[in-house]
Design an enzyme around this catalytic site. Structure first.
Site, mmCIF file in Angstrom:
data_model
loop_
_atom_site.group_PDB
_atom_site.id
_atom_site.type_symbol
_atom_site.label_atom_id
_atom_site.label_comp_id
_atom_site.label_asym_id
_atom_site.label_seq_id
_atom_site.Cartn_x
_atom_site.Cartn_y
_atom_site.Cartn_z
ATOM 1 N N CYS A 132 1.672 5.586 6.365
ATOM 2 C CA CYS A 132 0.317 5.534 5.823
ATOM 3 C C CYS A 132 -0.008 6.911 5.269
ATOM 4 O O CYS A 132 -0.215 7.865 6.029
ATOM 5 C CB CYS A 132 -0.688 5.119 6.891
ATOM 6 S SG CYS A 132 -2.392 5.060 6.288
ATOM 7 N N HIS A 184 6.137 -1.990 -1.308
ATOM 8 C CA HIS A 184 5.061 -2.202 -2.271
ATOM 9 C C HIS A 184 5.568 -2.988 -3.476
ATOM 10 O O HIS A 184 6.671 -2.734 -3.980
ATOM 11 C CB HIS A 184 4.500 -0.870 -2.771
ATOM 12 C CG HIS A 184 3.677 -0.155 -1.753
ATOM 13 N ND1 HIS A 184 2.312 -0.290 -1.662
ATOM 14 C CD2 HIS A 184 4.039 0.696 -0.762
ATOM 15 C CE1 HIS A 184 1.855 0.454 -0.668
ATOM 16 N NE2 HIS A 184 2.893 1.062 -0.099
ATOM 17 N N GLU A 237 -3.623 -4.519 1.043
ATOM 18 C CA GLU A 237 -2.723 -3.932 2.019
ATOM 19 C C GLU A 237 -2.342 -4.967 3.066
ATOM 20 O O GLU A 237 -3.217 -5.630 3.651
ATOM 21 C CB GLU A 237 -3.394 -2.722 2.672
ATOM 22 C CG GLU A 237 -2.449 -1.856 3.460
ATOM 23 C CD GLU A 237 -3.031 -0.485 3.753
ATOM 24 O OE1 GLU A 237 -2.335 0.280 4.459
ATOM 25 O OE2 GLU A 237 -4.150 -0.179 3.301
ATOM 26 N N CYS A 280 -5.251 3.622 -0.716
ATOM 27 C CA CYS A 280 -3.953 3.458 -0.062
ATOM 28 C C CYS A 280 -3.040 4.557 -0.589
ATOM 29 O O CYS A 280 -2.661 4.544 -1.768
ATOM 30 C CB CYS A 280 -3.368 2.079 -0.345
ATOM 31 S SG CYS A 280 -1.744 1.813 0.403
ATOM 32 N N GLY A 339 0.407 3.313 -1.506
ATOM 33 C CA GLY A 339 0.257 2.508 -2.720
ATOM 34 C C GLY A 339 0.117 3.362 -3.965
ATOM 35 O O GLY A 339 0.686 3.049 -5.016
#
Length: 269
Positions: free
Chosen positions: A74, A151, A200, A209, A212
């Protein structure tokens, strides 16, 4: 048992942080994490973070989505923990070792190297991950990148026009993605700017994100759509993403401590 926590966020992507470096904490379990993450009946967060000691890093960061499932990385939480540590640091995660450094406009995070191989995403079968020959309604030919977690990135004329609350869960749970996937819809503004919205996995729509933003920037760079350093504009604000010649991704942006508090564990078990 009363447990202290810190509430933090990175561009509105928010976290409950527990520090188990100097005191033992029980294994809370997915059900308790879900209860604490609930925004109406608990403290509320996108991700639940537990800090632990690590012999090879400044700290180990364990990351749980709001649904209680543990995930590997994260980026926004990495910036938050970098802010908490207050100095250059290394953070061990399930996705590998990352480093953070205080910067003029927030915290810079070395997110490591992107992975593009279909088996590294992972995907259910071999396919070109630059532009996969698959689609869901208006979303077609995504790129796939693993930056500590998987992703799928779709480039569209207007990311705000995509019904991501409908398409996001369909794509997240598609059998093509055996570990599920984070769904990114992005619009190229110019050579130095991207707009991005993210569904997410295990969370839903999120204001920001970090992984992301990294995955989307690298996918756009790989396709030749943007330069090697861009601003990624998310609903919560912008992140600066650079993909250096040594293949490492550097993400820079703000992080904020919102408040501190404590909770009684028995209230959530």
């Amino acid at each position: 048992m009363r447990i202290n926590f810190t509430k933090m966020h990175g561009l509105g992507n928010d976290f409950i942080v527990l520090d188990a470096r100097e005191e033992d904490l029980p294994d809370l379990g997915a059900e308790t994490i879900r209860a604490l993450s609930d925004r109406t009946r608990g403290i509320g967060c996108d991700q639940f973070i537990v800090l632990e000691p690590d012999p090879d890093a400044s700290v180990r960061m364990r990351i749980y989505n709001a649904d209680g499932g543990e995930v590997e990385a994260c980026g926004n939480a990495a910036r938050a923990i970098g802010l908490m540590l207050g100095k250059p640091a290394t953070i061990a995660t399930g996705g590998g070792l990352i480093s953070t450094t205080p910067a003029e406009n927030g915290i810079a995070v070395d997110m490591g190297e992107p992975r593009f191989g279909w088996e590294a995403i992972p995907l259910a079968y071999a396919v070109d991950t630059d532009a996969m020959p698959v689609g869901w309604d208006m979303l077609e030919q995504p790129s796939a990148v693993n930056v500590g977690n998987p992703h799928a990135i779709f480039f569209v004329p207007d990311c705000d026009a995509v019904p991501l609350d409908e398409l996001g869960p369909q794509i997240e749970h598609d059998p093509l993605f055996p570990q599920r996937v984070n769904v990114n819809v992005a619009t190229v503004v110019d050579r130095k700017t991207l707009r991005l919205r993210v569904w997410e996995r295990g969370v839903g729509l999120t204001r920001a994100c970090g992984t992301g933003a990294c995955a989307t920037a690298v996918a756009a760079m790989r396709r030749g759509l943007v330069d090697r350093e861009v601003s990624v504009e998310l609903p919560g604000g912008p992140l600066s993403i650079a993909w250096h010649q040594d293949n490492r991704i550097i993400m820079t942006g703000p992080a904020t401590q919102a408040f501190r508090g404590s909770f009684e564990l028995d209230d959530y078990t």
